[in-house]
Design an enzyme around this catalytic site. Sequence first.
Site, PDB file in Angstrom:
ATOM      1  N   HIS A   1       0.841  -1.198   0.000  1.00 33.37           N
ATOM      2  CA  HIS A   1       0.000   0.000   0.000  1.00 33.37           C
ATOM      3  C   HIS A   1       0.878   1.250   0.000  1.00 33.37           C
ATOM      4  CE1 HIS A   1      -2.780  -3.089   1.438  1.00 33.37           C
ATOM      5  NE2 HIS A   1      -3.705  -2.339   0.863  1.00 33.37           N
TER       6      HIS A   1
ATOM      7  N   ARG B   1       4.918   7.049   1.169  1.00 34.35           N
ATOM      8  CA  ARG B   1       5.610   5.840   1.602  1.00 34.35           C
ATOM      9  C   ARG B   1       4.962   4.651   0.920  1.00 34.35           C
ATOM     10  NH1 ARG B   1       4.355   2.218   5.937  1.00 34.35           N
ATOM     11  NH2 ARG B   1       2.853   3.746   6.706  1.00 34.35           N
TER      12      ARG B   1
END
Length: 169
Positions: free
Chosen positions: A142, A156
Amino acid sequence: MFRALLKTPYLRTVITYRPNSHVPQISFLARHLTHSTQIKMANNSDAEWRAVLTPEQFRILRGKGTEMAGTGEYNKHFGKGVYNCAGCNAPLYVSDTKFDSGCGWPAFFDAIPGAVGRNVDSSHGMERIEIVCNNCGGHLGHVFKGEGFDTPTDERHCVNSVSLKFHDK
């Protein structure tokens, strides 16, 4: 503008570095990527995937699973090179975009342009952005935005180590 040419016996792909994309210059040749691998892997059935992936790779790449935090082989790995998809071997990330986020999974602030796709993931009672290999559709992890890391994109990419294969320069 910087251009890196990826050469293989059957395929020639140009990856363009755009100065405002925050992706470091790609000064390497991606390895082991052939046209036949791309076409075959993109159309594999579950049985074909099970024949080439370990059970853990299948669970994560094809079943959208997650490895346990802090257990992945690339979490604290900082060698120079390219991180490819463990399913189809397509180049996904360069080591220059990897950083230590402390989250327990490998973290990257950006992918090789065009290598990673994004999908809305509404599972587990929340909405997240899933990242997948654009070549084979394998689940990588993710992406999270706005966490305040000192990176050019303030993103991130939280990636399962099992979804990756590292090739040094």
